[in-house]
Design an enzyme around this catalytic site. Structure first.
Site, PDB file in Angstrom:
ATOM      1  CB  CYS A  40       7.616  -3.779  -2.438  1.00  0.00           C
ATOM      2  SG  CYS A  40       7.588  -3.525  -4.204  1.00  0.00           S
ATOM      3  CG  HIS A  41       4.795   1.090  -4.800  1.00  0.00           C
ATOM      4  ND1 HIS A  41       3.804   2.024  -4.621  1.00  0.00           N
ATOM      5  CD2 HIS A  41       5.961   1.724  -4.665  1.00  0.00           C
ATOM      6  CE1 HIS A  41       4.364   3.192  -4.407  1.00  0.00           C
ATOM      7  NE2 HIS A  41       5.682   3.045  -4.427  1.00  0.00           N
ATOM      8  CB  THR A  42       3.308  -5.505  -5.295  1.00  0.00           C
ATOM      9  OG1 THR A  42       3.555  -5.032  -6.599  1.00  0.00           O
ATOM     10  CG2 THR A  42       2.463  -6.713  -5.404  1.00  0.00           C
ATOM     11  CG  HIS A  62       6.970  -8.940  -2.800  1.00  0.00           C
ATOM     12  ND1 HIS A  62       6.119  -7.976  -2.336  1.00  0.00           N
ATOM     13  CD2 HIS A  62       7.731  -8.343  -3.743  1.00  0.00           C
ATOM     14  CE1 HIS A  62       6.345  -6.852  -2.977  1.00  0.00           C
ATOM     15  NE2 HIS A  62       7.331  -7.028  -3.843  1.00  0.00           N
ATOM     16  CD  GLU A  63      12.048  -5.035  -1.527  1.00  0.00           C
ATOM     17  OE1 GLU A  63      11.981  -4.691  -2.716  1.00  0.00           O
ATOM     18  OE2 GLU A  63      11.961  -4.228  -0.585  1.00  0.00           O
ATOM     19  CB  CYS A  92      11.363 -25.212 -11.745  1.00  0.00           C
ATOM     20  SG  CYS A  92      10.956 -25.313 -13.508  1.00  0.00           S
ATOM     21  CB  CYS A  95       8.705 -25.193 -16.330  1.00  0.00           C
ATOM     22  SG  CYS A  95       9.342 -23.489 -16.341  1.00  0.00           S
ATOM     23  CB  CYS A  98      13.148 -22.904 -16.550  1.00  0.00           C
ATOM     24  SG  CYS A  98      12.542 -22.050 -15.075  1.00  0.00           S
ATOM     25  CB  CYS A 106       9.792 -20.330 -13.285  1.00  0.00           C
ATOM     26  SG  CYS A 106       9.589 -22.001 -12.656  1.00  0.00           S
ATOM     27  NE  ARG A 110       1.519 -17.635 -15.086  1.00  0.00           N
ATOM     28  CZ  ARG A 110       0.343 -17.739 -15.678  1.00  0.00           C
ATOM     29  NH1 ARG A 110      -0.218 -18.913 -15.851  1.00  0.00           N
ATOM     30  NH2 ARG A 110      -0.288 -16.653 -16.098  1.00  0.00           N
ATOM     31  CB  CYS A 169      11.163  -6.784  -4.843  1.00  0.00           C
ATOM     32  SG  CYS A 169      10.033  -6.112  -6.101  1.00  0.00           S
ATOM     33  NE  ARG A 370      11.513  -1.512  -1.414  1.00  0.00           N
ATOM     34  CZ  ARG A 370      10.841  -1.190  -2.528  1.00  0.00           C
ATOM     35  NH1 ARG A 370      10.316  -0.003  -2.690  1.00  0.00           N
ATOM     36  NH2 ARG A 370      10.655  -2.100  -3.466  1.00  0.00           N
TER      37      ARG A 370
HETATM   38  P1  NAD Z   1       7.907   4.997  -6.000  1.00  0.00           P
HETATM   39  O1  NAD Z   1       6.583   5.506  -5.586  1.00  0.00           O
HETATM   40  O2  NAD Z   1       9.009   4.913  -5.010  1.00  0.00           O
HETATM   41  O3  NAD Z   1       8.448   5.888  -7.221  1.00  0.00           O
HETATM   42  C1  NAD Z   1       7.638   6.406  -8.236  1.00  0.00           C
HETATM   43  C2  NAD Z   1       8.262   7.751  -8.657  1.00  0.00           C
HETATM   44  O4  NAD Z   1       7.578   8.198  -9.833  1.00  0.00           O
HETATM   45  C3  NAD Z   1       8.119   8.848  -7.607  1.00  0.00           C
HETATM   46  O5  NAD Z   1       9.376   9.456  -7.358  1.00  0.00           O
HETATM   47  C4  NAD Z   1       7.140   9.833  -8.248  1.00  0.00           C
HETATM   48  O6  NAD Z   1       7.402  11.179  -7.868  1.00  0.00           O
HETATM   49  C5  NAD Z   1       7.396   9.595  -9.732  1.00  0.00           C
HETATM   50  N1  NAD Z   1       6.304   9.997 -10.606  1.00  0.00           N
HETATM   51  C6  NAD Z   1       4.960   9.884 -10.374  1.00  0.00           C
HETATM   52  N2  NAD Z   1       4.262  10.370 -11.427  1.00  0.00           N
HETATM   53  C7  NAD Z   1       5.174  10.785 -12.340  1.00  0.00           C
HETATM   54  C8  NAD Z   1       5.066  11.394 -13.630  1.00  0.00           C
HETATM   55  N3  NAD Z   1       3.870  11.665 -14.171  1.00  0.00           N
HETATM   56  N4  NAD Z   1       6.207  11.668 -14.300  1.00  0.00           N
HETATM   57  C9  NAD Z   1       7.414  11.398 -13.747  1.00  0.00           C
HETATM   58  N5  NAD Z   1       7.581  10.847 -12.520  1.00  0.00           N
HETATM   59  C10 NAD Z   1       6.460  10.548 -11.828  1.00  0.00           C
HETATM   60  O7  NAD Z   1       7.673   3.561  -6.654  1.00  0.00           O
HETATM   61  P2  NAD Z   1       8.744   2.401  -6.926  1.00  0.00           P
HETATM   62  O8  NAD Z   1       8.919   1.576  -5.707  1.00  0.00           O
HETATM   63  O9  NAD Z   1       9.924   2.994  -7.559  1.00  0.00           O
HETATM   64  O10 NAD Z   1       7.933   1.504  -7.981  1.00  0.00           O
HETATM   65  C11 NAD Z   1       7.672   1.988  -9.279  1.00  0.00           C
HETATM   66  C12 NAD Z   1       6.786   1.032 -10.050  1.00  0.00           C
HETATM   67  O11 NAD Z   1       7.484  -0.175 -10.341  1.00  0.00           O
HETATM   68  C13 NAD Z   1       5.519   0.608  -9.322  1.00  0.00           C
HETATM   69  O12 NAD Z   1       4.447   0.629 -10.262  1.00  0.00           O
HETATM   70  C14 NAD Z   1       5.816  -0.821  -8.908  1.00  0.00           C
HETATM   71  O13 NAD Z   1       4.650  -1.588  -8.735  1.00  0.00           O
HETATM   72  C15 NAD Z   1       6.624  -1.276 -10.093  1.00  0.00           C
HETATM   73  N6  NAD Z   1       7.452  -2.514  -9.900  1.00  0.00           N
HETATM   74  C16 NAD Z   1       7.486  -3.400 -10.940  1.00  0.00           C
HETATM   75  C17 NAD Z   1       8.233  -4.573 -10.847  1.00  0.00           C
HETATM   76  C18 NAD Z   1       8.317  -5.519 -12.014  1.00  0.00           C
HETATM   77  O14 NAD Z   1       8.834  -6.625 -11.837  1.00  0.00           O
HETATM   78  N7  NAD Z   1       7.877  -5.139 -13.201  1.00  0.00           N
HETATM   79  C19 NAD Z   1       8.929  -4.855  -9.658  1.00  0.00           C
HETATM   80  C20 NAD Z   1       8.901  -3.914  -8.616  1.00  0.00           C
HETATM   81  C21 NAD Z   1       8.148  -2.750  -8.753  1.00  0.00           C
HETATM   82  C1  022 Z   2       6.788  -6.611  -7.399  1.00  0.00           C
HETATM   83  N1  022 Z   2       5.995  -6.342  -8.438  1.00  0.00           N
HETATM   84  C2  022 Z   2       5.609  -5.058  -8.351  1.00  0.00           C
HETATM   85  C3  022 Z   2       6.198  -4.542  -7.250  1.00  0.00           C
HETATM   86  N2  022 Z   2       6.920  -5.516  -6.666  1.00  0.00           N
HETATM   87  C4  022 Z   2       5.619  -7.247  -9.418  1.00  0.00           C
HETATM   88  C5  022 Z   2       4.285  -7.520  -9.617  1.00  0.00           C
HETATM   89  C6  022 Z   2       3.908  -8.406 -10.628  1.00  0.00           C
HETATM   90  C7  022 Z   2       4.867  -9.001 -11.420  1.00  0.00           C
HETATM   91  C8  022 Z   2       6.208  -8.744 -11.187  1.00  0.00           C
HETATM   92  C9  022 Z   2       6.581  -7.853 -10.185  1.00  0.00           C
HETATM   93  C10 022 Z   2       4.480  -9.862 -12.476  1.00  0.00           C
HETATM   94  C11 022 Z   2       4.732  -9.652 -13.809  1.00  0.00           C
HETATM   95  C12 022 Z   2       4.186 -10.715 -14.522  1.00  0.00           C
HETATM   96  C13 022 Z   2       3.618 -11.570 -13.613  1.00  0.00           C
HETATM   97  N3  022 Z   2       3.752 -11.042 -12.348  1.00  0.00           N
HETATM   98  C14 022 Z   2       2.945 -12.831 -13.953  1.00  0.00           C
HETATM   99  C15 022 Z   2       3.913 -13.957 -13.907  1.00  0.00           C
HETATM  100  C16 022 Z   2       3.359 -15.199 -14.541  1.00  0.00           C
HETATM  101  O1  022 Z   2       2.139 -15.261 -14.791  1.00  0.00           O
HETATM  102  O2  022 Z   2       4.130 -16.116 -14.805  1.00  0.00           O
HETATM  103  C17 022 Z   2       3.299 -11.634 -11.174  1.00  0.00           C
HETATM  104  C18 022 Z   2       4.178 -12.367 -10.353  1.00  0.00           C
HETATM  105  C19 022 Z   2       3.705 -12.981  -9.172  1.00  0.00           C
HETATM  106  C20 022 Z   2       2.371 -12.868  -8.828  1.00  0.00           C
HETATM  107  C21 022 Z   2       1.506 -12.149  -9.633  1.00  0.00           C
HETATM  108  C22 022 Z   2       1.975 -11.540 -10.791  1.00  0.00           C
HETATM  109  C23 022 Z   2       1.868 -13.554  -7.587  1.00  0.00           C
HETATM  110  O3  022 Z   2       2.558 -14.322  -6.980  1.00  0.00           O
HETATM  111  N4  022 Z   2       0.660 -13.286  -7.138  1.00  0.00           N
HETATM  112  C24 022 Z   2       5.631 -12.511 -10.702  1.00  0.00           C
HETATM  113 ZN    ZN Z   3       8.125  -5.505  -5.009  1.00  0.00          ZN
END
Ligand code: NAD
Ligand code: 022
Ligand code: ZN
Length: 375
Positions: A40-42, A62-63, A92, A95, A98, A106, A110, A169, A370
């Site tokens: 994954c991206h992270t 993480h996935e 959990c 907390c 939760c 949770c 953390r 994820c 993926r």
């Molecule tokens: P990815 O790279 O597979 O997809 C991103 C897409 O966005 C691509 O298709 C790209 O062409 C498009 N894109 C880029 N710039 C753009 C623009 N200006 N306008 C429109 N489209 C554009 O990435 P992903 O795996 O889908 O992840 C996306 C994001 O989600 C990442 O930042 C990732 O870290 C985040 N994420 C967050 C969480 C969370 O819990 N909040 C969990 C997982 C992933």
């Molecule tokens: C997963 N992420 C992006 C791509 N794949 C992702 C990254 C960060 C978070 C969630 C998904 C996130 C959002 C908010 C937090 N995190 C903070 C949670 C908190 O403080 O309670 C986050 C998480 C884990 C970690 C860091 C940031 C870590 O284990 N290092 C859920």
């Molecule tokens: Zn992820």
């Protein structure tokens, strides 16, 4: 015990496949054999060195999905042989967070999780006596890993590991953002920015929720066909729009006697702060909600005119799709087994652990949705 892992020795260096030492589970912990893990991206963000909280040396990932092979003292909810998905957001059920029923974040472990350690403040991983950090509490780029019981979801044992690891994820984040965070109603209009591994899961979540108009926005035209496969009804490439993208999207979504445009729900799945603003501003006046899913680079900031909020738009964010891992992840696995959601086509590449660095190259080249490593 000894196990094989892809070790991140330092920022910016390829992962090194090697044998590592892994201590058995302590109180409240379980030992897992990881059967498959997504990339994954992270993982890439941390490996690149751009993550200011990144710790090295470490075992990323993480996935995952796997099997419980040993349980420590005091473990009650899991036993040897259970099929499981590791959770980077634990649950959990005790907390204040939760118990609030208002958040999935949770707080039980953390602090130590952020330090790359188990809840007792130590690491189970080492090489020749040198400590390795855990990562997001999971470290699924190892054939075996140790997790606290509260960070493990028990799932249907019939489900294939090489597909359900993605529920750890991407799938849960995308579908959960729709169901848990936005709570999208039947007949809604939605715009999804970024049709990657997250955006496509938002689209299939919207289809599941019964949204009418599902507009996908991506700068890559190859994503049109991908979006359509999962329920997207309209596609917009910002590079091909003459004039302002927000005006164009608002115009596309005009409806009702007053002909006010804007979507009921918009989702940022890019991590780009300019896109996050476009997503907020293309939400409907009075009630539109915009959900930030993308994780922006360190230090980045979002902005808009406060008038956007004063006129009734809501800006929200979501972590792991607002899912309570031990409760919700098994349900999503069942939805997959019942054919309610699709995963298989999104797993575009399957690799061995030795080929894991290729998975990062495929991500950089935009070639994969993926990549999954199968042990
Ligand atoms: P990815 O790279 O597979 O997809 C991103 C897409 O966005 C691509 O298709 C790209 O062409 C498009 N894109 C880029 N710039 C753009 C623009 N200006 N306008 C429109 N489209 C554009 O990435 P992903 O795996 O889908 O992840 C996306 C994001 O989600 C990442 O930042 C990732 O870290 C985040 N994420 C967050 C969480 C969370 O819990 N909040 C969990 C997982 C992933
Ligand atoms: C997963 N992420 C992006 C791509 N794949 C992702 C990254 C960060 C978070 C969630 C998904 C996130 C959002 C908010 C937090 N995190 C903070 C949670 C908190 O403080 O309670 C986050 C998480 C884990 C970690 C860091 C940031 C870590 O284990 N290092 C859920
Ligand atoms: Zn992820």
């Amino acid at each position: 015990m000894k196990t094989r892992a892809a070790v991140a020795t330092a920022a910016g260096k390829p992962l090194e496949i090697m044998e590592v030492d892994l201590e058995g589970p302590r109180d409240g912990e379980v030992l897992l054999e990881v059967k498959a893990t997504g990339i994954c991206h992270t993982d890439d963000f941390t490996l690149s060195g751009a993550d200011p909280e990144g710790l090295f040396p470490t075992i990323l990932g993480h996935e995952g999905a796997g099997v419980v092979v040993d349980v420590g003292p005091g473990v009650t909810s899991l036993k040897k042989g259970d099929h499981v998905i590791p959770l980077y957001t634990p649950e959990c059920r005790q907390c204040p967070s939760c118990l609030s029923q208002k958040t999935n974040l949770c707080t039980a472990i953390r602090a130590t999780q952020g330090q790359g350690l188990m809840p007792d403040g130590t690491s189970r991983f080492s090489i020749g006596g040198e400590k390795l950090h855990h990562y997001m509490g999971c470290s699924t780029f190892s054939n075996h890993t140790v997790l606290p019981e509260i960070a493990v979801a028990k799932v249907n044992p019939e489900a294939p590991f090489d597909k359900i690891c993605y529920i750890g994820c991407g799938v849960t984040t995308g579908i959960g953002a729709v169901i848990n965070t936005a709570k999208v109603e039947i007949g809604s209009t939605a715009i999804v920015f970024g049709l990657g591994g997250i955006g496509l899961n938002v689209i299939q979540g919207l289809r599941l929720a019964g949204a009418d108009m599902i507009i996908g926005v991506d700068i890559n035209n190859a994503k049109k066909e991908w979006g359509e496969k999962f329920g997207m009804t309209h596609f917009v490439n910002p590079k091909e729009v003459e004039g302002d993208l927000v005006l164009y999207l608002v115009d596309m979504t005009k409806r009702g006697a007053d002909q006010i445009g804007g979507a009921d729900y918009t989702f940022d799945c890019t991590g780009n702060v300019t896109v996050m603003r476009q997503a907020l501003e293309s939400a409907h006046r009075g009630w539109g909600e915009s959900i930030v899913i993308g994780v922006a680079g360190a230090g980045q900031e979002i902005s808009t005119r406060p008038f956007q909020l004063v006129t009734g738009r809501t800006w929200k964010g979501t972590a792991f799709g607002g899912a309570r891992g031990r409760t919700d992840v098994p349900k999503i696995v069942d939805w997959y087994m019942e054919g309610k959601i699709d995963i298989d086509p999104m797993i575009t590449h399957t690799l061995s652990l030795d080929e894991i660095n290729k998975g990062f190259d495929l991500m950089h080249g935009g070639e994969s949705i993926r990549s999954v490593v199968v042990y």
